[in-house]
Design a protein around this motif. Sequence first.
Motif, PDB file in Angstrom:
ATOM      1  N   LEU A 262     -17.842  35.741  29.307  1.00 23.61           N
ATOM      2  CA  LEU A 262     -17.885  36.506  28.029  1.00 23.61           C
ATOM      3  C   LEU A 262     -18.305  35.593  26.888  1.00 23.61           C
ATOM      4  CD1 LEU A 262     -14.511  38.885  28.053  1.00 23.61           C
ATOM      5  CD2 LEU A 262     -16.851  39.546  28.225  1.00 23.61           C
ATOM      6  N   VAL A 263     -19.215  36.011  26.226  1.00 28.76           N
ATOM      7  CA  VAL A 263     -19.764  35.002  24.910  1.00 28.76           C
ATOM      8  C   VAL A 263     -19.744  36.007  23.693  1.00 28.76           C
ATOM      9  CG1 VAL A 263     -21.210  33.700  26.595  1.00 28.76           C
ATOM     10  CG2 VAL A 263     -21.982  35.588  25.601  1.00 28.76           C
TER      11      VAL A 263
ATOM     12  N   GLU B 129     -10.208  39.062  17.639  1.00 29.78           N
ATOM     13  CA  GLU B 129      -8.983  39.565  17.835  1.00 29.78           C
ATOM     14  C   GLU B 129      -8.744  40.187  19.269  1.00 29.78           C
ATOM     15  OE1 GLU B 129      -9.035  43.107  15.310  1.00 29.78           O
ATOM     16  OE2 GLU B 129      -8.481  42.190  13.514  1.00 29.78           O
ATOM     17  N   ASP B 130      -7.488  40.388  19.843  1.00 32.59           N
ATOM     18  CA  ASP B 130      -7.272  40.779  21.435  1.00 32.59           C
ATOM     19  C   ASP B 130      -7.799  42.202  21.442  1.00 32.59           C
ATOM     20  OD1 ASP B 130      -5.758  38.300  21.568  1.00 32.59           O
ATOM     21  OD2 ASP B 130      -3.798  39.362  20.865  1.00 32.59           O
ATOM     22  N   VAL B 131      -8.725  42.166  22.429  1.00 30.62           N
ATOM     23  CA  VAL B 131      -9.448  43.288  22.936  1.00 30.62           C
ATOM     24  C   VAL B 131      -9.410  43.681  24.432  1.00 30.62           C
ATOM     25  CG1 VAL B 131     -11.746  42.270  22.790  1.00 30.62           C
ATOM     26  CG2 VAL B 131     -11.306  44.786  22.661  1.00 30.62           C
TER      27      VAL B 131
ATOM     28  N   GLU C  77     -19.957  44.700  22.385  1.00 29.49           N
ATOM     29  CA  GLU C  77     -18.947  45.284  21.591  1.00 29.49           C
ATOM     30  C   GLU C  77     -18.629  44.439  20.263  1.00 29.49           C
ATOM     31  OE1 GLU C  77     -17.413  48.330  21.721  1.00 29.49           O
ATOM     32  OE2 GLU C  77     -18.265  48.933  23.538  1.00 29.49           O
ATOM     33  N   ILE C  78     -18.851  44.940  19.094  1.00 28.40           N
ATOM     34  CA  ILE C  78     -18.337  44.371  17.620  1.00 28.40           C
ATOM     35  C   ILE C  78     -16.938  43.825  17.829  1.00 28.40           C
ATOM     36  CG2 ILE C  78     -18.380  44.519  15.244  1.00 28.40           C
ATOM     37  CD1 ILE C  78     -21.156  45.872  15.293  1.00 28.40           C
ATOM     38  N   THR C  79     -16.549  42.918  17.517  1.00 27.33           N
ATOM     39  CA  THR C  79     -14.905  42.514  17.415  1.00 27.33           C
ATOM     40  C   THR C  79     -14.589  41.732  16.254  1.00 27.33           C
ATOM     41  OG1 THR C  79     -14.816  42.313  19.897  1.00 27.33           O
ATOM     42  CG2 THR C  79     -13.161  41.597  18.651  1.00 27.33           C
TER      43      THR C  79
ATOM     44  N   LEU D 200     -20.386  39.866  17.832  1.00 27.57           N
ATOM     45  CA  LEU D 200     -20.465  40.635  18.922  1.00 27.57           C
ATOM     46  C   LEU D 200     -20.024  40.185  20.515  1.00 27.57           C
ATOM     47  CD1 LEU D 200     -22.001  43.663  19.693  1.00 27.57           C
ATOM     48  CD2 LEU D 200     -24.119  42.183  20.019  1.00 27.57           C
ATOM     49  N   VAL D 201     -19.197  40.584  20.953  1.00 29.26           N
ATOM     50  CA  VAL D 201     -18.667  40.144  22.385  1.00 29.26           C
ATOM     51  C   VAL D 201     -19.683  40.636  23.371  1.00 29.26           C
ATOM     52  CG1 VAL D 201     -16.791  40.169  23.962  1.00 29.26           C
ATOM     53  CG2 VAL D 201     -16.253  39.707  21.566  1.00 29.26           C
TER      54      VAL D 201
END
Length: 319
Positions: free
Chosen positions: A163-164, A188-190, A201-203, A222-223
Amino acid sequence: MIKKLKSEIVKSIKNKRINVFFLFLLSAFIILIFTKLSKEYTNTVAFDVEKLNVPQENIILNDSIKINITLKTHGFKWLKYYLSKPKIKIDFAKDVYKKEGVFVWNKSKAYLNNTQFDKEVELLNISPDTLTFRYGINLVKKVPVKVNAKVNFNPGYNTAGELVSNPDSIVIVGPNVIVSEIDFLETEDVVFDDVKSDLSEITKLKLPQNTSDLKFSNNEVLVEAKVEKFTEGTLKIPVTIINQPKQMELKYFPKTVNVSYYVSLNDYNSITNKNFKVICDYSKITENQSFLIPEFAKVPENVKNPKISQQRIEFILTK
């Protein structure tokens, strides 16, 4: 009956007269307001300073400077100055200069008159003539982003890589004493469930508390991850003994072990037994131990969850 009807008619006439009176009164008031607003007035207003293009390495210490500006214009224009806080822009790239540890701004009536007020507003005076802005030194630091994400894949799917985050690092600007203590920022934890396609996904980032003195190049990232269909593979890999005593001859069994792993369908055919290396380190055995423990010395980067089926390699030492 006739008396009642007559009374209603008289009442209605009186009400109409009252309504007409109030209508004329309202019209007169509106005309008066428009007349007042159409006239020109001179007044002095305190303007807040909006600082533009402050050098990234500097932080302005006196942040509540105001400029008193005397203007002449009609009432309609004055409304906007009373309904909202007026601001004057000072561009630190071209309107100020450094002198003895401060930024200095000098009054420039022509500049303000031509760029920040329209033609219907006449600029009469600016006070004070000069403003000084004390500043401190900022630290500019680039720190990596740590992704806090749990991914629950749909059966048969997995990520082809890690994951980047995009961007993978954040620029922080602020007082040296605060910024120097920040080595990385976390998302944040997702949690992502039933994943079977590429992630994007935007985090939001977990920013430090009391960040009013800090500036961040981004407050979210963006994850991303490339997700592919995975399958299980198995191979027989030869076992190599290392750190064997030179004066000893060692016989061991089995000489090959079964290795299982998960790999994307795209890479399945590219994986061979040459991509793995399994060893047994003789120096790790304990006293009276009659077996060796196999472990990986080499694993392809594009496989996941590699496992060795045999947990023990039996051996005999002969001179």
